[in-house]
Motif scaffolding. Sequence first.
Motif, PDB file in Angstrom:
ATOM      1  N   ASP A   9       0.825  -1.213   0.000  1.00 38.34           N
ATOM      2  CA  ASP A   9       0.000   0.000   0.000  1.00 38.34           C
ATOM      3  C   ASP A   9       0.863   1.268   0.000  1.00 38.34           C
ATOM      4  OD1 ASP A   9      -2.311  -1.557   0.110  1.00 38.34           O
ATOM      5  OD2 ASP A   9      -2.455  -1.408   2.294  1.00 38.34           O
ATOM      6  N   PHE A  10       2.002   1.200   0.648  1.00 36.65           N
ATOM      7  CA  PHE A  10       2.877   2.354   0.789  1.00 36.65           C
ATOM      8  C   PHE A  10       3.642   2.681  -0.486  1.00 36.65           C
ATOM      9  CE2 PHE A  10       7.200   3.927   1.691  1.00 36.65           C
ATOM     10  CZ  PHE A  10       6.908   5.125   2.339  1.00 36.65           C
ATOM     11  N   TYR A  11       4.066   1.674  -1.235  1.00 37.93           N
ATOM     12  CA  TYR A  11       4.989   1.888  -2.344  1.00 37.93           C
ATOM     13  C   TYR A  11       4.448   2.847  -3.415  1.00 37.93           C
ATOM     14  CZ  TYR A  11       8.759   0.873  -5.653  1.00 37.93           C
ATOM     15  OH  TYR A  11       9.827   0.979  -6.514  1.00 37.93           O
ATOM     16  N   PRO A  12       3.188   2.772  -3.809  1.00 35.81           N
ATOM     17  CA  PRO A  12       2.700   3.790  -4.765  1.00 35.81           C
ATOM     18  C   PRO A  12       2.817   5.213  -4.217  1.00 35.81           C
ATOM     19  CG  PRO A  12       1.169   1.953  -4.667  1.00 35.81           C
ATOM     20  CD  PRO A  12       2.172   1.749  -3.557  1.00 35.81           C
ATOM     21  N   TYR A  13       2.549   5.395  -2.941  1.00 35.13           N
ATOM     22  CA  TYR A  13       2.732   6.698  -2.300  1.00 35.13           C
ATOM     23  C   TYR A  13       4.202   7.110  -2.382  1.00 35.13           C
ATOM     24  CZ  TYR A  13       3.718   9.882   1.565  1.00 35.13           C
ATOM     25  OH  TYR A  13       4.196  10.914   2.330  1.00 35.13           O
ATOM     26  N   TYR A  14       5.096   6.181  -2.078  1.00 34.26           N
ATOM     27  CA  TYR A  14       6.533   6.438  -2.122  1.00 34.26           C
ATOM     28  C   TYR A  14       6.950   6.897  -3.515  1.00 34.26           C
ATOM     29  CZ  TYR A  14      11.542   5.592  -1.936  1.00 34.26           C
ATOM     30  OH  TYR A  14      12.907   5.734  -2.014  1.00 34.26           O
ATOM     31  N   LEU A  15       6.510   6.186  -4.542  1.00 36.79           N
ATOM     32  CA  LEU A  15       6.858   6.559  -5.916  1.00 36.79           C
ATOM     33  C   LEU A  15       6.304   7.937  -6.269  1.00 36.79           C
ATOM     34  CD1 LEU A  15       6.423   3.172  -7.794  1.00 36.79           C
ATOM     35  CD2 LEU A  15       8.566   4.307  -7.162  1.00 36.79           C
ATOM     36  N   ASN A  16       5.132   8.253  -5.784  1.00 33.46           N
ATOM     37  CA  ASN A  16       4.541   9.563  -6.040  1.00 33.46           C
ATOM     38  C   ASN A  16       5.364  10.685  -5.404  1.00 33.46           C
ATOM     39  OD1 ASN A  16       2.317  11.145  -7.155  1.00 33.46           O
ATOM     40  ND2 ASN A  16       1.847  11.582  -5.007  1.00 33.46           N
ATOM     41  N   GLU A  17       6.034  10.384  -4.312  1.00 35.22           N
ATOM     42  CA  GLU A  17       6.895  11.361  -3.649  1.00 35.22           C
ATOM     43  C   GLU A  17       8.240  11.520  -4.367  1.00 35.22           C
ATOM     44  OE1 GLU A  17       6.173  13.150  -0.429  1.00 35.22           O
ATOM     45  OE2 GLU A  17       4.309  12.726  -1.507  1.00 35.22           O
ATOM     46  N   PHE A  76      10.877  10.700   7.407  1.00 40.89           N
ATOM     47  CA  PHE A  76      10.486  11.358   8.646  1.00 40.89           C
ATOM     48  C   PHE A  76       9.163  10.838   9.187  1.00 40.89           C
ATOM     49  CE2 PHE A  76      12.927  15.153   6.795  1.00 40.89           C
ATOM     50  CZ  PHE A  76      14.114  14.696   7.319  1.00 40.89           C
ATOM     51  N   ARG A  77       8.298  10.376   8.308  1.00 42.43           N
ATOM     52  CA  ARG A  77       6.981   9.887   8.734  1.00 42.43           C
ATOM     53  C   ARG A  77       6.881   8.369   8.753  1.00 42.43           C
ATOM     54  NH1 ARG A  77       6.457  13.859   5.134  1.00 42.43           N
ATOM     55  NH2 ARG A  77       5.942  12.433   3.470  1.00 42.43           N
ATOM     56  N   HIS A  78       7.599   7.726   7.845  1.00 37.78           N
ATOM     57  CA  HIS A  78       7.507   6.270   7.678  1.00 37.78           C
ATOM     58  C   HIS A  78       8.909   5.693   7.487  1.00 37.78           C
ATOM     59  CE1 HIS A  78       3.246   7.076   7.013  1.00 37.78           C
ATOM     60  NE2 HIS A  78       3.601   7.968   6.109  1.00 37.78           N
ATOM     61  N   PRO A  79       9.737   5.691   8.525  1.00 42.46           N
ATOM     62  CA  PRO A  79      11.154   5.326   8.348  1.00 42.46           C
ATOM     63  C   PRO A  79      11.404   3.926   7.801  1.00 42.46           C
ATOM     64  CG  PRO A  79      10.620   5.644  10.676  1.00 42.46           C
ATOM     65  CD  PRO A  79       9.428   6.061   9.895  1.00 42.46           C
ATOM     66  N   LEU A  80      10.720   2.924   8.311  1.00 46.01           N
ATOM     67  CA  LEU A  80      10.968   1.558   7.835  1.00 46.01           C
ATOM     68  C   LEU A  80      10.470   1.366   6.409  1.00 46.01           C
ATOM     69  CD1 LEU A  80      12.001  -1.280   8.278  1.00 46.01           C
ATOM     70  CD2 LEU A  80       9.811  -1.853   9.330  1.00 46.01           C
ATOM     71  N   TYR A  81       9.240   1.772   6.149  1.00 46.91           N
ATOM     72  CA  TYR A  81       8.704   1.642   4.802  1.00 46.91           C
ATOM     73  C   TYR A  81       9.503   2.478   3.803  1.00 46.91           C
ATOM     74  CZ  TYR A  81       4.450  -0.974   6.012  1.00 46.91           C
ATOM     75  OH  TYR A  81       3.551  -1.925   6.406  1.00 46.91           O
ATOM     76  N   SER A  82       9.984   3.632   4.231  1.00 46.86           N
ATOM     77  CA  SER A  82      10.783   4.477   3.349  1.00 46.86           C
ATOM     78  C   SER A  82      12.096   3.798   2.978  1.00 46.86           C
ATOM     79  CB  SER A  82      11.040   5.822   4.016  1.00 46.86           C
ATOM     80  OG  SER A  82      11.806   6.640   3.184  1.00 46.86           O
TER      81      SER A  82
END
Length: 100
Positions: A9-17, A76-82
């Motif tokens: 769920d996180f990875y699409p958000y990560y790519l958008n950033e 800063f918000r999601h260290p492990l997922y980042s």
Amino acid sequence: MSAFASFRDFYPYYLNEHRDRRCRRLHFIGSSLVLLVVVLAFASSRLAWLWLAPVVGYGFAWIGHFAFEKNRPATFRHPLYSLMGDWAMYWDVLRGRVKI
């Protein structure tokens, strides 16, 4: 990480950033330097050099965010997922799924 049920769920958000190609390039350079530092530290038995790994990795990435993306790094918000996202994107660049 409460906003995301899983890394999937996180990875699409990560790519958008990381929409700016220059930011992705800096991430790739930083991650490559992390690998180089780790290899050189172990090959030379100078494990003290390992402190450089997060400096070069995050240094290049954060420059990309502050200079080009104009956003706050997900670290800063999601260290492990980042951190997981950094290496997933690195692998996706190597496979041609993400362009730099």
